[in-house]
Design an enzyme around this catalytic site. Structure first.
Site, short mmCIF file in Angstrom:
data_model
loop_
_atom_site.label_atom_id
_atom_site.label_comp_id
_atom_site.label_asym_id
_atom_site.label_seq_id
_atom_site.Cartn_x
_atom_site.Cartn_y
_atom_site.Cartn_z
N GLU A 33 -8.40 19.73 -11.49
CA GLU A 33 -9.17 20.97 -11.63
C GLU A 33 -9.93 21.01 -12.97
O GLU A 33 -11.07 21.49 -13.02
CB GLU A 33 -8.22 22.17 -11.52
CG GLU A 33 -8.90 23.52 -11.50
CD GLU A 33 -7.90 24.62 -11.16
OE1 GLU A 33 -7.69 24.90 -9.96
OE2 GLU A 33 -7.33 25.21 -12.11
N ASP B 265 -7.11 21.54 -0.47
CA ASP B 265 -5.66 21.40 -0.62
C ASP B 265 -5.02 21.66 0.74
O ASP B 265 -5.61 22.35 1.58
CB ASP B 265 -5.13 22.49 -1.57
CG ASP B 265 -5.09 22.05 -3.02
OD1 ASP B 265 -5.68 21.02 -3.34
OD2 ASP B 265 -4.46 22.77 -3.82
N ILE C 45 1.07 14.75 1.30
CA ILE C 45 1.95 13.77 0.67
C ILE C 45 3.32 14.39 0.44
O ILE C 45 3.42 15.55 0.04
CB ILE C 45 1.36 13.32 -0.70
CG1 ILE C 45 -0.11 12.91 -0.57
CG2 ILE C 45 2.20 12.19 -1.32
CD1 ILE C 45 -0.38 11.72 0.31
N HIS D 29 -12.41 30.50 -8.90
CA HIS D 29 -10.95 30.69 -8.86
C HIS D 29 -10.63 32.19 -8.81
O HIS D 29 -11.21 32.97 -9.57
CB HIS D 29 -10.38 30.06 -10.13
CG HIS D 29 -8.90 29.91 -10.17
ND1 HIS D 29 -8.03 30.98 -10.14
CD2 HIS D 29 -8.11 28.81 -10.26
CE1 HIS D 29 -6.77 30.53 -10.21
NE2 HIS D 29 -6.80 29.22 -10.28
N THR E 230 -8.84 28.71 -18.27
CA THR E 230 -7.83 27.70 -18.63
C THR E 230 -8.44 26.29 -18.60
O THR E 230 -7.89 25.38 -17.99
CB THR E 230 -6.60 27.80 -17.71
OG1 THR E 230 -7.04 27.78 -16.34
CG2 THR E 230 -5.83 29.08 -17.96
N ASP F 202 -1.99 23.26 1.03
CA ASP F 202 -1.16 24.47 0.99
C ASP F 202 -2.02 25.73 1.13
O ASP F 202 -1.90 26.68 0.35
CB ASP F 202 -0.31 24.51 -0.29
CG ASP F 202 -1.14 24.41 -1.55
OD1 ASP F 202 -2.30 23.95 -1.48
OD2 ASP F 202 -0.64 24.81 -2.63
N TYR G 202 4.51 18.16 1.19
CA TYR G 202 3.40 19.00 1.64
C TYR G 202 3.23 18.99 3.17
O TYR G 202 2.41 19.73 3.71
CB TYR G 202 2.10 18.62 0.93
CG TYR G 202 1.87 19.45 -0.33
CD1 TYR G 202 2.88 19.59 -1.28
CD2 TYR G 202 0.68 20.11 -0.55
CE1 TYR G 202 2.69 20.36 -2.42
CE2 TYR G 202 0.47 20.89 -1.68
CZ TYR G 202 1.48 21.01 -2.62
OH TYR G 202 1.29 21.78 -3.73
C1 GAL Z 1 -0.97 23.65 -8.55
C2 GAL Z 1 -1.23 23.30 -7.12
C3 GAL Z 1 -1.54 21.82 -7.02
C4 GAL Z 1 -2.70 21.47 -7.93
C5 GAL Z 1 -2.45 21.97 -9.33
C6 GAL Z 1 -3.64 21.83 -10.21
O1 GAL Z 1 -0.72 25.03 -8.65
O2 GAL Z 1 -0.11 23.58 -6.35
O3 GAL Z 1 -1.86 21.50 -5.69
O4 GAL Z 1 -3.87 22.03 -7.44
O5 GAL Z 1 -2.07 23.34 -9.35
O6 GAL Z 1 -4.07 20.53 -10.32
C1 GAL Z 2 -3.08 29.09 -11.08
C2 GAL Z 2 -3.07 28.08 -9.97
C3 GAL Z 2 -3.15 26.68 -10.53
C4 GAL Z 2 -4.31 26.57 -11.49
C5 GAL Z 2 -4.21 27.64 -12.53
C6 GAL Z 2 -5.36 27.58 -13.52
O1 GAL Z 2 -3.16 30.38 -10.55
O2 GAL Z 2 -1.87 28.20 -9.24
O3 GAL Z 2 -3.29 25.77 -9.50
O4 GAL Z 2 -5.49 26.70 -10.80
O5 GAL Z 2 -4.17 28.92 -11.94
O6 GAL Z 2 -5.11 28.42 -14.60
MN MN Z 3 -2.71 23.92 -3.89
#
Ligand code: GAL
Ligand code: GAL
Ligand code: MN
Length: 344
Positions: free
Chosen positions: A295, A203, A115, A225, A237, A205, A118
């Site tokens: 997330e 995703d 979108i 993660h 988080t 990216d 991206y």
């Molecule tokens: C960002 C990421 C998005 C999305 C978001 C969390 O860092 O670029 O694509 O995943 O975090 O919802």
């Molecule tokens: C970052 C990431 C985000 C989200 C976040 C959660 O590293 O870029 O998309 O996942 O962590 O804390």
């Molecule tokens: Mn992403």
């Protein structure tokens, strides 16, 4: 006297035999055939033919004996307390897995959303997926986009095809990321349910740098993660406001899962996306949004509907987190991005 006992014994045995016969006569013995034995259908009963075992690709396939007294990895957890495997390099035999999934003729869908800005990621994403994603299996890409002309027309390998689905994008990136749940859910019931067995949601990216194959597949899976695998619960988080549908108390939570990669059978992904979308709508009605958007709701889902397979952070690496020794392969890696340039 003895005659009386004999009559009773005979009656009892006759009863036992007819009872057993009555309950077992219509049983479909084929159901008890261990995968991947082939069965021959002979009406209501299926009979296993031992001859047919020779047709199995696993017949005379030679590999190292699994050693029950030796862990394949001693430096990381390889199964959760609910007995879901955690996939790390060195914990599986790909040859066996490939044969099992070929035998089932598994059809694997991959959904990705492209979108607005991206678009810059999609060419590398698809080219690298052609090289590393599910090599040798049936793959169906579903590329959801607000700009069909921005999707490159790349040559796909045999058994692989692509469908570009036109959607209208939201303005805020938070809405774009969250609405994927609804779009995936609805497309599963409209179409995907008849086209694929598994759906992998990613995703855009991201770039494939190493093998990702059928070892990831299972009923429903999530990816740990890369930023939190050594952390305590309180460091996760998760959404901490108790009035949000994404709320997870500080004394709960197993792992922190990434929102950029999840999947499972189409039926299970339907349930997951439906839950996440509804939770998000519940919050929207209260004018709130969980801390990490989709997330956060995904993490809530996985807390109470445990994933049946987990993928180690090898499967969603981010070079921001360096190179810990336990991560032997970086299979899928976040493409560094200029947040202002891709999000405004
Ligand atoms: C960002 C990421 C998005 C999305 C978001 C969390 O860092 O670029 O694509 O995943 O975090 O919802
Ligand atoms: C970052 C990431 C985000 C989200 C976040 C959660 O590293 O870029 O998309 O996942 O962590 O804390
Ligand atoms: Mn992403």
């Amino acid at each position: 006297m003895a005659g009386k006992y004999l009559v009773f014994t005979c009656l009892f045995l006759a009863f036992l035999l007819s009872f057993t016969w009555y309950h077992l006569k219509d049983r479909d013995w084929g159901r008890y055939t261990a995968f991947p034995c082939q069965t021959e259908n002979t009406g209501s009963n299926s009979i296993i033919s031992h001859e047919r075992l020779k047709d199995s690709p696993l017949h005379r396939m030679l590999y190292e004996k699994p050693d029950l007294l030796k862990l394949p990895r001693t430096d990381v957890m390889i199964a959760t307390p609910w007995q879901a495997p955690i996939v790390w390099d060195g914990t599986y035999n790909l040859d066996i897995l490939n044969e099992l999934f070929h035998l089932r003729g598994a059809r694997i869908g991959l959904s990705v959303f492209v979108i607005r800005k991206y678009k810059v990621f999609i060419n590398d994403f698809l080219q690298s997926a052609e090289e590393f994603f599910m090599a040798g299996h049936k793959v169906h890409y579903y590329v959801f986009t607000d700009d069909v002309s921005g999707i490159p027309n790349i040559t796909l390998k045999e058994g692989r095809n692509m469908e570009v689905v036109k959607i209208s994008g939201y303005k805020r990136w938070q809405d774009i990321t969250m609405r994927r749940m609804q779009l995936i859910r609805d497309y599963i019931s409209q179409k995907l349910i008849n086209e694929v067995d598994y759906l992998v949601c990613l995703d855009a990216d991201l770039k494939f740098m190493d093998h990702i194959g059928v070892e990831i597949l299972g009923d429903v899976f999530g990816v740990i993660h890369p930023g939190f695998f050594g952390e305590s619960r309180t460091a996760f988080t998760h959404e901490r406001r108790n009035y949000s549908a994404g709320y997870i108390p500080e004394d709960e939570g197993d792992f922190y899962y990434t929102g950029c990669f999840f999947g499972g059978t189409v039926e299970e992904v339907y349930k997951l996306t439906n839950f996440c979308h509804n939770a998000m709508m519940e919050d929207k009605a209260k004018n709130i949004e969980a801390l990490w958007h989709d997330e956060s709701y995904l993490n809530k889902y996985f807390l109470y509907h445990k994933p049946t397979k987990l993928l180690s952070p090898e499967y969603a690496w981010n070079d921001y987190y360096g190179s810990p020794v336990v991560v032997k392969r970086k299979r899928l890696v976040h493409v560094p991005k200029d947040y202002n340039a891709v999000r405004d």
